[in-house]
Motif scaffolding. Structure first.
Motif, short mmCIF file in Angstrom:
data_model
loop_
_atom_site.label_atom_id
_atom_site.label_comp_id
_atom_site.label_asym_id
_atom_site.label_seq_id
_atom_site.Cartn_x
_atom_site.Cartn_y
_atom_site.Cartn_z
N ASN A 202 0.73 -1.20 -0.09
CA ASN A 202 0.15 -0.26 -0.08
C ASN A 202 0.78 1.36 -0.10
O ASN A 202 0.53 2.31 -0.56
CB ASN A 202 -0.78 -0.12 1.26
CG ASN A 202 -2.09 -1.19 1.02
OD1 ASN A 202 -2.14 -1.62 -0.24
ND2 ASN A 202 -2.80 -1.27 2.14
N TYR A 203 2.11 1.21 0.58
CA TYR A 203 2.72 2.75 0.79
C TYR A 203 3.51 2.91 -0.71
O TYR A 203 3.59 4.07 -0.95
CB TYR A 203 3.59 2.46 1.84
CG TYR A 203 4.67 1.37 1.93
CD1 TYR A 203 4.63 0.16 2.64
CD2 TYR A 203 5.98 1.52 1.15
CE1 TYR A 203 5.50 -0.64 2.48
CE2 TYR A 203 6.82 0.37 0.97
CZ TYR A 203 6.66 -0.72 1.84
OH TYR A 203 7.44 -1.71 1.86
N THR A 205 1.67 2.40 -3.43
CA THR A 205 0.45 3.16 -3.91
C THR A 205 0.40 4.66 -3.56
O THR A 205 0.17 5.60 -4.22
CB THR A 205 -0.95 2.43 -3.81
OG1 THR A 205 -0.72 0.82 -3.78
CG2 THR A 205 -2.00 3.07 -4.42
N THR A 206 0.71 4.65 -2.23
CA THR A 206 0.63 5.98 -1.44
C THR A 206 1.73 6.76 -2.34
O THR A 206 1.48 8.08 -2.62
CB THR A 206 0.94 6.09 -0.14
OG1 THR A 206 0.23 5.23 0.62
CG2 THR A 206 0.95 7.39 0.57
N ARG A 208 2.82 6.44 -5.21
CA ARG A 208 2.46 6.88 -6.71
C ARG A 208 1.57 8.05 -6.86
O ARG A 208 1.43 8.89 -7.62
CB ARG A 208 1.89 5.55 -7.39
CG ARG A 208 2.65 4.39 -7.61
CD ARG A 208 2.26 3.56 -8.48
NE ARG A 208 3.40 2.63 -8.93
CZ ARG A 208 3.28 1.27 -8.69
NH1 ARG A 208 2.42 0.89 -8.21
NH2 ARG A 208 4.52 0.45 -9.09
N ALA A 209 0.57 8.01 -5.71
CA ALA A 209 -0.54 8.86 -5.57
C ALA A 209 0.06 10.25 -5.23
O ALA A 209 -0.52 11.26 -5.43
CB ALA A 209 -1.68 8.52 -4.41
N LYS A 210 1.04 10.30 -4.75
CA LYS A 210 1.85 11.50 -4.37
C LYS A 210 2.37 12.15 -5.84
O LYS A 210 2.87 13.28 -5.75
CB LYS A 210 3.06 11.52 -3.53
CG LYS A 210 2.96 11.30 -2.03
CD LYS A 210 4.24 11.24 -1.31
CE LYS A 210 3.82 10.66 0.05
NZ LYS A 210 5.34 10.19 0.52
N GLY A 211 2.39 11.41 -6.81
CA GLY A 211 2.97 11.82 -8.10
C GLY A 211 4.45 11.78 -8.35
O GLY A 211 5.07 12.43 -9.01
N LEU A 212 4.98 10.64 -7.25
CA LEU A 212 6.72 10.57 -7.62
C LEU A 212 6.84 9.72 -8.98
O LEU A 212 5.93 8.97 -9.37
CB LEU A 212 7.03 9.77 -6.43
CG LEU A 212 6.70 10.50 -5.10
CD1 LEU A 212 7.44 9.38 -4.20
CD2 LEU A 212 7.46 11.59 -5.27
N LYS A 213 7.89 9.58 -9.48
CA LYS A 213 8.29 9.27 -10.67
C LYS A 213 8.58 7.45 -10.17
O LYS A 213 8.87 7.46 -8.87
CB LYS A 213 9.70 9.80 -10.95
CG LYS A 213 9.54 10.64 -12.17
CD LYS A 213 10.91 11.24 -12.82
CE LYS A 213 11.01 12.43 -13.05
NZ LYS A 213 12.39 13.25 -12.73
N GLU A 216 11.99 7.00 -8.88
CA GLU A 216 11.89 7.51 -7.12
C GLU A 216 11.40 6.50 -6.34
O GLU A 216 11.91 6.26 -5.32
CB GLU A 216 11.47 8.73 -7.05
CG GLU A 216 11.88 10.07 -7.76
CD GLU A 216 11.31 11.25 -7.89
OE1 GLU A 216 11.70 12.39 -7.35
OE2 GLU A 216 9.89 11.20 -8.03
N HIS A 221 11.60 4.24 -2.23
CA HIS A 221 10.43 3.77 -1.08
C HIS A 221 10.64 2.14 -1.22
O HIS A 221 10.40 1.53 -0.15
CB HIS A 221 9.18 3.95 -1.50
CG HIS A 221 8.92 5.42 -1.18
ND1 HIS A 221 8.26 5.70 -0.21
CD2 HIS A 221 8.83 6.61 -1.78
CE1 HIS A 221 8.08 7.03 0.07
NE2 HIS A 221 8.54 7.64 -1.27
#
Lengths: 309, 350
Positions: A202-203, A205-206, A208-213, A216, A221
């Motif tokens: 899940n983290y 997905t979190t 990704r939801a922040k808009g990270l590449k 990155e 992560h």
């Protein structure tokens, strides 16, 4: 932290004491004696030699004397190499093994982690299959097969590197490659499995939801969270690599400690056997301590409970 | 009020070994600035898939948008490239996830996790981002934010972690906040706190919220409008008052009827019989017909269109057709509707 390390060092000394005791008595149980191959010596001469090395005394007395020496850092004198202290033999022989071990461990695990990452990121793609095949081959084909192949291709046919012997950095390249295949394959396997699991959590997905590449996400992560199992397997492997592998040292005629160890067992060179065993044990317990400390560095959830109990 | 988000006839499918699963089969709704819409439905109705489609975070390569549009400020998100979408995610649209225990990176400091988005989208310096992160932690009600910044998720309780997740999602002042069952994994008192927090923050930031839940109590508490989803479709949509005081779809009746209330006399809680249809092979006609005791013959053949009840209220059931027999909601549901009306729509308040 300091307190924890001190506690651990204390336990390490106990462990080493137990290992020293066990190996001392086990060695005494081995068939033959240092003089069993010396047919030309008369009984009197043998007696003189035994007295010289203190082997005529009862075993418990020998044991106490040996421990006494150990405490003072004296590993004794080799039976085989005339009057050379064991510590000097070990120091002479350890260098090449350590260098080969460290090189193959560092390059092997870095390359392996990279392979595993690529495989996990391109899960079920062509790159994944390629890296999996490399990993399977690396774990299943023994290193001496690679050693022979490397010698033939890169030394005999292409002439890029020396076939064997020890000297310059060029001499270390082929044995390093032969040694690093296994750690590389293992690191690749573990990184891949762990990374695939982590990337589904899940983290991520979190993140990704922040808009990270994606890159990155993988490095910042993903990677750190997938390192724990890898470190667990790489630790003992590190000891194995650095204490020298007999086969590779034989093939490349490297004057390393693995080769030395086997010779000393064959000729019942008691002090050298004991010294080498202890050296390996020390490396092992130290590496285990380093691994335990690394866990804490990598995963903040793991705590050192050194203070109490 | 201007339309911030318009979802038009969205269809999302997943490829599986059993064939194509049609998780979302033509969902349409819109969202105005500063508004809260709740998407309600049981597990597998396509609520979360809809929200993941808006974020373009469908699990690849199995999940894909099969059709329809998601217009955000007039631009279709489905057509955006990955890098364009990355600039929207976390900045214009952000998300609060269901499980706070697993949605934070266990090996990264809380502060860093909040600052990431700020540095990425707002091009803030590290110092500046740090200040903002402390402000955010303060905003979501975490005491001693300076100390907490340097801690790891395992040093926080579940409710505190969800506050951190909310702080992360709010970092760049998003225009839309998608909350995917943000209180489901929390215990009831903490649920209430998080809901209060979200309402509070909405007042301050004027973000629009898409609130995904299966808990009607929560809906009544937070939502301006409600979309009821069943089997990948919106079956009824209206203002919260429309849905609670004047529900038209038998499925909505079922949901309302199965809500526990303090003064309900019946011993046993009502449950909608049966289970949702298999979405690899959705049934012909109305997907709810098999579980609906009010189903008409036509429900088995033809899918009902959206019938207009009022300007704000639509429902997809043949019962609203002029030729349909007049059917009143079951007595227990009527009782509840009255109850809601009497207490002034505060069913969710504890």
């Amino acid at each position: 932290m300091v307190r924890y390390i001190m506690r651990r060092v204390f336990y390490m000394l106990i462990t080493l004491f137990i290992i020293a005791t066990f190996s001392f008595f086990l060695m005494k149980l081995m068939p033959g004696s240092p003089l069993s191959a010396e047919d030309k010596l008369s009984e009197e001469q043998k007696q003189i030699v035994l007295e010289k090395y203190g082997l005529d005394e009862p075993v418990p007395v020998q044991y106490i004397k040996y421990l006494g020496g150990l405490v003072q850092g004296d590993l004794g004198i080799s039976f085989h190499f005339d009057n050379t202290p064991v510590s000097k033999i070990l120091m002479d022989r350890l260098g090449p093994s350590l260098q080969l071990g460290a090189q193959s461990l560092i390059f092997g695990s870095l390359l392996g982690i990279l392979l595993g990452l690529v495989a996990a990121v391109f899960h079920n793609g062509a790159l994944d299959y390629t890296s999996t095949i490399v990993a399977v081959l690396g774990t299943s084909i023994p290193s001496f097969v690679f050693a022979g192949l490397l010698q033939w291709v890169f030394a005999v046919e292409l002439g890029w590197f020396p076939v064997a012997l020890w000297g310059s950095f060029e001499h270390t390249v082929l044995p390093t490659i032969a040694l690093m295949i296994y750690p590389m394959a293992t690191a690749a396997r573990f990184t891949r499995t762990e990374m695939i699991e982590v990337m589904g959590s899940n983290y991520i997905t979190t993140a990704r939801a922040k808009g990270l590449k994606e890159s990155e996400i993988v490095f910042k992560h993903g990677l750190r969270n997938s390192l724990i199992p890898l470190i667990t397997v790489m630790g003992p492997m590190a000891v194995g690599l650095m204490t020298g592998t007999l086969v590779i040292e034989q093939i490349f005629a490297v004057p390393g400690i693995g080769e030395q160890f086997v010779t000393s067992i064959m000729i019942n060179d008691y002090p050298t056997i004991m010294g080498t065993t202890l050296l390996f044990s020390i490396m092992f317990v130290v590496i285990i301590l380093i691994i335990d400390l690394l866990y804490v560095v990598i995963d903040p959830r793991i705590r050192l409970t050194g203070g109490e109990s | 009020m201007s339309k911030l988000l318009e979802v038009k006839d969205l269809k999302v499918s997943f490829n599986t070994f059993n064939g194509e699963v049609q998780a979302v089969r033509g969902v349409s709704f819109d969202l105005n600035k500063g508004e809260t819409i709740a998407i309600v439905g049981e597990s597998g109705s396509g609520k979360s898939v809809t929200s993941n489609a808006i974020m373009q975070l469908l699990p690849k390569p199995h999940g894909y948008v099969k059709g329809g549009e998601i217009l955000f400020e007039g631009e279709d998100l489905v057509k955006k490239s990955t890098s364009e979408m990355r600039k929207i995610r976390g900045k214009d649209i952000s998300m609060v996830f269901q499980d706070p225990m697993t949605s934070l990176n266990p090996t990264m400091k809380i502060g860093t996790q909040i600052m990431e988005g700020l540095i990425k989208h707002q091009k803030m310096s590290k110092e500046h981002a740090k200040k903002r992160a402390i402000e955010l932690l303060d905003l979501v009600g975490i005491p001693q934010p300076e100390v907490r910044m340097k801690q790891y998720p395992h040093q926080f309780s579940g409710g505190m972690r969800q506050r951190v997740v909310v702080a992360i999602s709010l970092a760049c002042n998003p225009k839309i906040l998608i909350a995917d069952e943000p209180t489901t994994a929390l215990d009831v008192t903490i649920q209430a706190q998080i809901l209060e927090l979200m309402k509070d923050i909405q007042k301050k930031t004027e973000s629009a919220i898409i609130f995904i839940t299966h808990d009607l109590g929560v809906v009544a508490n937070v939502a301006d409008r409600v979309a009821v989803m069943y089997a990948g479709k919106v079956v009824e949509i209206g203002t919260t008052d429309d849905i609670f005081y004047n529900p038209k779809h038998p499925y909505t009746w079922g949901l309302l009827g199965s809500m526990p209330t303090l003064d309900s006399a019946e011993e046993e809680l009502f449950a909608i019989p049966g289970s949702p249809p298999d979405m690899t092979n959705p049934p012909q006609g109305d997907a709810f017909a098999a579980r609906n005791k009010f189903a008409l013959e036509i429900d088995k053949v033809m899918e009902p269109p959206m019938f207009k009840v009022s300007d704000t209220h639509y429902a997809a059931t043949w019962l609203l057709h002029e030729d349909a027999p007049k059917i009143e909601p079951p007595a227990s549901v009527q009782l509840r509707m009255q109850g809601f009306a009497n207490t002034g729509n505060k069913v969710g308040d504890q």
